[in-house]
Design a protein around this motif. Structure first.
Motif, PDB file in Angstrom:
ATOM      1  N   SER A  53       0.800  -1.226   0.000  1.00  0.00           N
ATOM      2  CA  SER A  53       0.000   0.000   0.000  1.00  0.00           C
ATOM      3  C   SER A  53       0.831   1.274   0.000  1.00  0.00           C
ATOM      4  N   ARG A  54       2.173   1.133  -0.023  1.00  0.00           N
ATOM      5  CA  ARG A  54       2.986   2.342   0.083  1.00  0.00           C
ATOM      6  C   ARG A  54       4.219   2.255  -0.812  1.00  0.00           C
ATOM      7  N   SER A  55       4.724   3.425  -1.172  1.00  0.00           N
ATOM      8  CA  SER A  55       6.007   3.579  -1.852  1.00  0.00           C
ATOM      9  C   SER A  55       6.601   4.886  -1.363  1.00  0.00           C
ATOM     10  N   VAL A  56       7.763   5.266  -1.897  1.00  0.00           N
ATOM     11  CA  VAL A  56       8.341   6.558  -1.554  1.00  0.00           C
ATOM     12  C   VAL A  56       8.318   7.447  -2.789  1.00  0.00           C
ATOM     13  N   LYS A  57       7.956   8.706  -2.592  1.00  0.00           N
ATOM     14  CA  LYS A  57       7.906   9.685  -3.681  1.00  0.00           C
ATOM     15  C   LYS A  57       9.054  10.668  -3.517  1.00  0.00           C
ATOM     16  N   ILE A  58       9.829  10.880  -4.599  1.00  0.00           N
ATOM     17  CA  ILE A  58      10.928  11.849  -4.635  1.00  0.00           C
ATOM     18  C   ILE A  58      10.519  12.957  -5.593  1.00  0.00           C
ATOM     19  N   SER A  59      10.515  14.207  -5.113  1.00  0.00           N
ATOM     20  CA  SER A  59       9.923  15.266  -5.934  1.00  0.00           C
ATOM     21  C   SER A  59      10.803  16.496  -6.116  1.00  0.00           C
ATOM     22  N   GLY A  60      12.047  16.463  -5.695  1.00  0.00           N
ATOM     23  CA  GLY A  60      12.911  17.628  -5.868  1.00  0.00           C
ATOM     24  C   GLY A  60      14.357  17.225  -6.001  1.00  0.00           C
ATOM     25  N   SER A  61      15.206  18.167  -6.420  1.00  0.00           N
ATOM     26  CA  SER A  61      16.586  17.856  -6.807  1.00  0.00           C
ATOM     27  C   SER A  61      17.419  17.262  -5.685  1.00  0.00           C
ATOM     28  N   ALA A  62      17.091  17.541  -4.419  1.00  0.00           N
ATOM     29  CA  ALA A  62      17.853  16.983  -3.308  1.00  0.00           C
ATOM     30  C   ALA A  62      17.216  15.721  -2.752  1.00  0.00           C
ATOM     31  N   GLY A  63      16.057  15.331  -3.269  1.00  0.00           N
ATOM     32  CA  GLY A  63      15.331  14.197  -2.733  1.00  0.00           C
ATOM     33  C   GLY A  63      16.076  12.885  -2.909  1.00  0.00           C
ATOM     34  N   ARG A  64      16.031  12.043  -1.845  1.00  0.00           N
ATOM     35  CA  ARG A  64      16.812  10.812  -1.880  1.00  0.00           C
ATOM     36  C   ARG A  64      16.431   9.941  -0.691  1.00  0.00           C
ATOM     37  N   VAL A  65      16.422   8.642  -0.873  1.00  0.00           N
ATOM     38  CA  VAL A  65      16.347   7.693   0.233  1.00  0.00           C
ATOM     39  C   VAL A  65      17.526   6.749   0.106  1.00  0.00           C
ATOM     40  N   GLU A  66      18.076   6.315   1.238  1.00  0.00           N
ATOM     41  CA  GLU A  66      19.243   5.445   1.183  1.00  0.00           C
ATOM     42  C   GLU A  66      19.270   4.516   2.388  1.00  0.00           C
ATOM     43  N   GLN A  67      19.974   3.410   2.226  1.00  0.00           N
ATOM     44  CA  GLN A  67      20.104   2.411   3.278  1.00  0.00           C
ATOM     45  C   GLN A  67      21.468   1.755   3.185  1.00  0.00           C
ATOM     46  N   SER A  68      22.147   1.599   4.311  1.00  0.00           N
ATOM     47  CA  SER A  68      23.441   0.925   4.354  1.00  0.00           C
ATOM     48  C   SER A  68      23.227  -0.580   4.409  1.00  0.00           C
ATOM     49  N   VAL A  69      24.029  -1.306   3.635  1.00  0.00           N
ATOM     50  CA  VAL A  69      23.913  -2.764   3.585  1.00  0.00           C
ATOM     51  C   VAL A  69      25.282  -3.393   3.749  1.00  0.00           C
ATOM     52  N   ALA A  70      25.311  -4.590   4.324  1.00  0.00           N
ATOM     53  CA  ALA A  70      26.549  -5.356   4.464  1.00  0.00           C
ATOM     54  C   ALA A  70      26.778  -6.183   3.202  1.00  0.00           C
ATOM     55  N   LEU A  71      28.028  -6.262   2.751  1.00  0.00           N
ATOM     56  CA  LEU A  71      28.395  -6.997   1.552  1.00  0.00           C
ATOM     57  C   LEU A  71      29.472  -8.021   1.861  1.00  0.00           C
ATOM     58  N   THR A  72      29.619  -8.981   0.968  1.00  0.00           N
ATOM     59  CA  THR A  72      30.743  -9.903   0.987  1.00  0.00           C
ATOM     60  C   THR A  72      31.743  -9.444  -0.065  1.00  0.00           C
ATOM     61  N   ALA A  73      33.012  -9.371   0.297  1.00  0.00           N
ATOM     62  CA  ALA A  73      34.029  -8.879  -0.627  1.00  0.00           C
ATOM     63  C   ALA A  73      34.094  -9.753  -1.875  1.00  0.00           C
ATOM     64  N   ASN A  74      34.463  -9.128  -2.991  1.00  0.00           N
ATOM     65  CA  ASN A  74      34.689  -9.810  -4.267  1.00  0.00           C
ATOM     66  C   ASN A  74      33.481 -10.646  -4.706  1.00  0.00           C
ATOM     67  N   THR A  75      32.314 -10.039  -4.592  1.00  0.00           N
ATOM     68  CA  THR A  75      31.071 -10.729  -4.937  1.00  0.00           C
ATOM     69  C   THR A  75      30.256  -9.861  -5.881  1.00  0.00           C
ATOM     70  N   ASN A  76      29.605 -10.506  -6.838  1.00  0.00           N
ATOM     71  CA  ASN A  76      28.738  -9.801  -7.769  1.00  0.00           C
ATOM     72  C   ASN A  76      27.339  -9.644  -7.172  1.00  0.00           C
ATOM     73  N   TYR A  77      26.763  -8.473  -7.329  1.00  0.00           N
ATOM     74  CA  TYR A  77      25.450  -8.182  -6.776  1.00  0.00           C
ATOM     75  C   TYR A  77      24.563  -7.566  -7.851  1.00  0.00           C
ATOM     76  N   THR A  78      23.261  -7.783  -7.697  1.00  0.00           N
ATOM     77  CA  THR A  78      22.258  -7.101  -8.514  1.00  0.00           C
ATOM     78  C   THR A  78      21.295  -6.381  -7.590  1.00  0.00           C
ATOM     79  N   LEU A  79      21.243  -5.055  -7.726  1.00  0.00           N
ATOM     80  CA  LEU A  79      20.296  -4.228  -6.994  1.00  0.00           C
ATOM     81  C   LEU A  79      19.127  -3.930  -7.924  1.00  0.00           C
ATOM     82  N   SER A  80      17.889  -4.065  -7.411  1.00  0.00           N
ATOM     83  CA  SER A  80      16.734  -3.742  -8.240  1.00  0.00           C
ATOM     84  C   SER A  80      15.691  -3.020  -7.404  1.00  0.00           C
ATOM     85  N   ALA A  81      14.843  -2.286  -8.094  1.00  0.00           N
ATOM     86  CA  ALA A  81      13.695  -1.628  -7.475  1.00  0.00           C
ATOM     87  C   ALA A  81      12.692  -1.345  -8.581  1.00  0.00           C
ATOM     88  N   PHE A  82      11.441  -1.200  -8.198  1.00  0.00           N
ATOM     89  CA  PHE A  82      10.433  -0.783  -9.150  1.00  0.00           C
ATOM     90  C   PHE A  82      10.312   0.741  -9.091  1.00  0.00           C
TER      91      PHE A  82
END
Length: 595
Positions: A53-82
């Protein structure tokens, strides 16, 4: 979509590992509002969702959402979002920078592929991309591990010192816009001497004339201080069979000069750069290229060279200001009255951008800079103005007079917090003015309350000024101060000292700016937040932020425009006393403004 995979990894370098595994993200669909996310306004939770029922709306030049994630070194990743609307999906971390700019009318899944390298954490984000957009259903998937190539079992290439290699020829497939490949190897760093070709995957190939060990490439991108270029580099011994030595590269976006690029060492005669557009468009525009490496013998290369010394803006002192700067979206006020109407002359967009100069008040300096000069005595813009000026006034209509000079409309911009009815008809929303300059002279005569001060940048509204940027140097001081005034709509000035003091009896500011010292400023508005930044080589930026949410500029009918140049703030000195500044960069940007 500019470039679907900003950081792809060559399949030939991968070693199969385990099946794909999802990385756990906090609140990936924003069903718990912003829990787990850091958000920067203008952003908000929206009821228009891809799922749930929810999403995030970005409506201006400074708008942004972010999240820190843990990774494994030397690994391939695919990030996706709608993504629905406009948005940039990306990831940043130590040695990681990958993003995908997207625009669509309905929900579409956007992906970014990257390798973690040595990093064990990174920040994933969704950000503004030129218009309103929504993000939903983030996922991060871990794939295979990767190992460095083994060079086919041969010993690694090694160089005992490096040379700038001779490039015999540069070619493309003939689809350039008249800015031919040869321009990219002519040793000329002027923006007018470049290779340009429009479209994803356009290529320019450099022929060294002989086999050499290629270790680095140096590239200078057109408008490289305004946008990031996306590209790949391949090498070949025969011009037919190619080896990829750099994938999904991205220029810094901070300089139009050379940037050093470390590529996979290889034996090659041909070096090919494949352009994947840039952060603003699908154009690929390269000012100059140099290839660095070691030759097989002693005859294939030249002594190492540095780029030729240039003035601060790579400007031509033999040209009028309009040939060094885009002045079509400005008019100019000069302190003379040639038509006898009792007011200072205004040079309209057309004449100004077609070579206008005035040898006393507006001209090209010997180093190519754009000079503005305003004496104490001279014509003024109106009866309500007490001081003279030689100053640019922003005109987003770019000469199209169907748009009125004043008012909310195509010639001016509005704050991102203004009513939607104003935003929809304005020439732009929010804005940034970037300038590089040196102040050459300030007044030394007149009242102690006025001596030595000059305005070098402004945002002007209907009747008030959301910001005026001052430089002031007193006669007995060797350095000047920087301060700003914020004037609320119908209110009194609010003063903010950034470097030194604005006092008429101020002591010499230890961290001040001398006459003829080159520095830069940035005036930025996002929503109701004003940020002014002073930038100097070798010193920390000085930043002042003003909350304008209660300043009265978000009500309907309030329009804005930038001003740059010199606005003399002394009318008590000797008539011939003056202020003068030389500008090496003046660039204005707005959301929804295409230029």
């Amino acid at each position: 979509m500019k470039y679907p995979l900003r950081a792809t990894v060559l399949s030939s370098l991968l070693v199969p590992m385990t099946a794909l595994a999802n990385v756990t993200l906090d609140n990936p669909g924003f069903e718990n509002n912003f829990d787990g996310w850091a958000d920067t306004d203008p952003s908000a939770i929206s009821g228009v969702a891809n799922s749930g029922s929810r999403s995030v709306k970005i409506s201006g030049s400074a708008g942004r959402v972010e999240q820190s994630v843990a990774l494994t070194a030397n690994t391939n990743y695919t990030l996706s979002a709608f993504v629905r609307g406009n948005g940039t999906l990306g990831v940043q971390g130590s040695g990681i920078s990958a993003s995908n700019n997207h625009s669509s009318s309905d929900w579409e899944q956007v992906t970014v592929t990257f390798n973690s390298g040595s990093a064990t954490s990174a920040t994933i984000y969704g950000a503004y991309n030129g218009g309103e957009g929504r993000f939903d259903d983030f996922t991060l998937t871990a794939g295979s591990s990767s190992t460095p190539p083994d060079n086919g079992g041969t010993d690694p290439v090694s160089c005992q010192g490096s040379d700038t290699l001779t490039i015999n020829m540069a070619t493309d497939n003939g689809t350039n816009d008249g800015n031919v490949p040869a321009n990219a190897i002519d040793g000329n760093l002027a923006a007018t001497s470049r290779w340009s070709s429009n479209g994803i995957g356009k290529q320019i190939t450099f022929d060294l004339g002989a086999t050499a060990e290629v270790t680095d490439v140096r590239l200078a991108w057109y408008k490289g201080d305004q946008r990031s270029a996306y590209y790949e580099i391949d090498t070949s011994l025969d011009g037919q069979n190619w080896t990829s030595v750099l994938v999904a590269a991205q220029s810094s976006g901070t300089t139009q000069g050379f940037e050093d690029v470390d590529v996979l060492d290889s034996d090659a005669r041909f070096v090919r750069v494949t352009g994947q557009g840039n952060s603003s468009s699908n154009w690929n525009s390269l000012i100059e290229a140099q290839i660095i490496g070691c030759t097989d013998g002693t005859d294939g290369g030249t002594d190492p060279v540095d780029p030729p010394p240039t003035n601060p803006g790579n400007l031509d002192p033999n040209l009028p200001p309009s040939d060094n700067f885009d002045l079509l979206d400005w008019t100019l006020s000069v302190p003379i009255d040639t038509d006898g109407d009792g007011k200072a002359d205004t040079i309209k967009e057309g004449p100004l951008s077609s070579g206008y100069e005035n040898s006393s008040f507006f001209y090209t300096a010997t180093d190519g800079g754009m000079v503005f000069r305003a004496p104490v005595a001279g014509a003024k813009t109106s009866t309500n103005t007490s001081y003279t000026r030689s100053e640019l006034r922003e005109m987003l209509r770019r000469g199209d007079t169907q748009y009125a000079t004043k008012g909310v409309g195509g010639n001016n911009w509005v704050f991102g917090d203004a009513p939607s009815s104003d935003r929809n008809i304005s020439g732009g929303v929010d804005g940034t003015l970037d300038a590089t300059l040196s102040v050459n002279h300030v007044t030394t005569t007149g009242s102690s309350s006025q001596v030595g001060r000059v305005i070098i940048g402004q945002i002007h509204a209907n009747d008030d000024e959301p910001v005026r940027l001052y430089y002031r140097k007193l006669p007995n001081n060797s350095k000047g101060s920087i301060y700003i005034a914020h004037e609320p709509n119908g209110g009194s000035d609010q003063w903010y000292e950034m470097i030194g003091s604005r006092s008429s009896s101020a002591s010499n500011p230890s961290d001040g700016i001398s006459l003829d010292e080159v520095f830069s400023y940035r005036i930025d508005v996002s929503g109701s937040t004003l940020t002014v930044t002073i930038i100097r080589d070798g010193k920390a930026d000085v930043v002042e932020t003003v909350d304008m949410s209660n300043s009265g500029y978000t009500s309907g009918g309030q329009y804005m425009y930038f001003k740059a140049g010199v606005y003399n703030q002394n009318n008590t000195g000797n008539d011939s006393d003056y202020v003068q500044a030389t500008f090496y960069k003046v660039e204005n940007k707005h959301s929804g403004y295409a230029f």
